[in-house]
Design a protein around this motif. Sequence first.
Motif, PDB file in Angstrom:
ATOM      1  N   GLU A  61     -31.303 -66.693  58.912  1.00  0.00           N
ATOM      2  CA  GLU A  61     -30.341 -66.682  57.927  1.00  0.00           C
ATOM      3  C   GLU A  61     -30.472 -67.622  57.162  1.00  0.00           C
ATOM      4  O   GLU A  61     -30.779 -68.692  57.563  1.00  0.00           O
ATOM      5  CB  GLU A  61     -28.931 -66.446  59.006  1.00  0.00           C
ATOM      6  N   THR A  91     -24.939 -70.817  50.173  1.00  0.00           N
ATOM      7  CA  THR A  91     -24.459 -69.643  49.503  1.00  0.00           C
ATOM      8  C   THR A  91     -25.115 -69.283  48.357  1.00  0.00           C
ATOM      9  O   THR A  91     -25.394 -67.960  48.044  1.00  0.00           O
ATOM     10  CB  THR A  91     -22.956 -70.034  49.366  1.00  0.00           C
ATOM     11  N   ASN A 112     -28.623 -67.669  49.134  1.00  0.00           N
ATOM     12  CA  ASN A 112     -28.425 -66.463  49.648  1.00  0.00           C
ATOM     13  C   ASN A 112     -28.224 -65.427  49.092  1.00  0.00           C
ATOM     14  O   ASN A 112     -28.643 -64.296  49.252  1.00  0.00           O
ATOM     15  CB  ASN A 112     -27.111 -66.626  50.838  1.00  0.00           C
ATOM     16  N   LEU A 113     -27.927 -65.683  47.630  1.00  0.00           N
ATOM     17  CA  LEU A 113     -27.837 -64.445  46.712  1.00  0.00           C
ATOM     18  C   LEU A 113     -28.940 -63.953  46.471  1.00  0.00           C
ATOM     19  O   LEU A 113     -29.085 -62.657  46.342  1.00  0.00           O
ATOM     20  CB  LEU A 113     -26.962 -65.089  45.447  1.00  0.00           C
ATOM     21  N   PHE A 141     -31.559 -63.719  48.344  1.00  0.00           N
ATOM     22  CA  PHE A 141     -31.980 -63.082  49.317  1.00  0.00           C
ATOM     23  C   PHE A 141     -31.382 -61.854  49.721  1.00  0.00           C
ATOM     24  O   PHE A 141     -31.820 -60.632  50.174  1.00  0.00           O
ATOM     25  CB  PHE A 141     -31.984 -64.119  50.571  1.00  0.00           C
ATOM     26  N   SER A 142     -30.146 -61.821  49.271  1.00  0.00           N
ATOM     27  CA  SER A 142     -29.285 -60.718  49.493  1.00  0.00           C
ATOM     28  C   SER A 142     -29.750 -59.333  48.540  1.00  0.00           C
ATOM     29  O   SER A 142     -29.738 -58.243  48.916  1.00  0.00           O
ATOM     30  CB  SER A 142     -27.704 -60.926  49.356  1.00  0.00           C
ATOM     31  N   PHE A 143     -30.017 -60.019  47.234  1.00  0.00           N
ATOM     32  CA  PHE A 143     -30.811 -59.044  46.369  1.00  0.00           C
ATOM     33  C   PHE A 143     -31.814 -58.312  46.798  1.00  0.00           C
ATOM     34  O   PHE A 143     -32.023 -57.111  46.739  1.00  0.00           O
ATOM     35  CB  PHE A 143     -30.947 -59.753  45.023  1.00  0.00           C
ATOM     36  N   GLN A 162     -32.763 -57.989  49.945  1.00  0.00           N
ATOM     37  CA  GLN A 162     -32.544 -57.088  50.975  1.00  0.00           C
ATOM     38  C   GLN A 162     -32.062 -55.641  50.591  1.00  0.00           C
ATOM     39  O   GLN A 162     -32.179 -54.534  51.045  1.00  0.00           O
ATOM     40  CB  GLN A 162     -31.501 -57.823  51.981  1.00  0.00           C
ATOM     41  N   THR A 163     -31.243 -55.790  49.397  1.00  0.00           N
ATOM     42  CA  THR A 163     -30.544 -54.444  48.751  1.00  0.00           C
ATOM     43  C   THR A 163     -32.013 -53.639  48.101  1.00  0.00           C
ATOM     44  O   THR A 163     -31.993 -52.542  48.170  1.00  0.00           O
ATOM     45  CB  THR A 163     -29.511 -54.829  47.793  1.00  0.00           C
TER      46      THR A 163
END
Length: 276
Positions: A111, A115, A118-119, A121-123, A125-126
């Motif tokens: 994880e 913050t 993490n953006l 990485f979230s992109f 993942q999507t």
Amino acid sequence: MTERQLKIRQQAFALSVCTIVFMIVYNLCTWHATSLENLPSFTFDFERSIPFIPLSIIPYMASGVFFCLVFFSCKGGHQLKILTWRMLFVTVVAGLFFITFPLQFSLTKPEVSNTILNLPFSFLQTFDSPFNQSPSLHITFAFIFWSVFKDLTKWRTFLLIWLILLGFSTLTTYQHHVIDILTGAILAHISFIIIPYRKKDPKHRNCHLANYYFLSGWIFIAAGLLFHQYFGTEGLLFLFPALFTMIIGYLYQKNVSVVFPFVLTVKQNIRQSGEN
């Protein structure tokens, strides 16, 4: 329409074609991989020691910026044409491997507490997937990007350092395995050989020869690690010819005369015999 406007229009068209082909191939391969069950993965034993570095997501994501920038960095129509064909070639070939030998990333990604970091990485993942691994197009594209960026007079060193960081980031962001990096480098140099730049120009002859040595070096490295994985430390002996061929390739690329002493002696003896 001015010559500059025409050039920009050609560059934008080449970028659009390569982007469309990439999106079609990548998403088609992803769809194919998701329809399969129990996809394999390939990791070397030492990869468990590779650290996860969240900050390396920054150079990793820069690949998309370079993908656009490289087309507008070409100095002429011929270089743009070669770049376009190379990008299309590696995209299609990689796609064939993604479908024929589908692999997925196998390490668990920690994880990210920061913050901001993490953006992206979230992109990923999507919009990205754990599939389409080998060869790594991030690595293949990085080599092709450098084939254009190395001719620039400004920002050349900065771009080289950033591309090197990009290469390492494929591992430290837990997006690719080592085998993906090696096959990506091999594919890039195959594209350089099949689609050469200024093939008939004597000044670039040594660069063409260098690509053969670099390709051999990457193959030796891959062979050494694979033999080490399955047969023991003796496989690392392949790293010696890998280093040897890489050095020769570098010397050729820098237009340094690569002639062994015994070859020079033979030529001198032949010349002297002819004079006698």
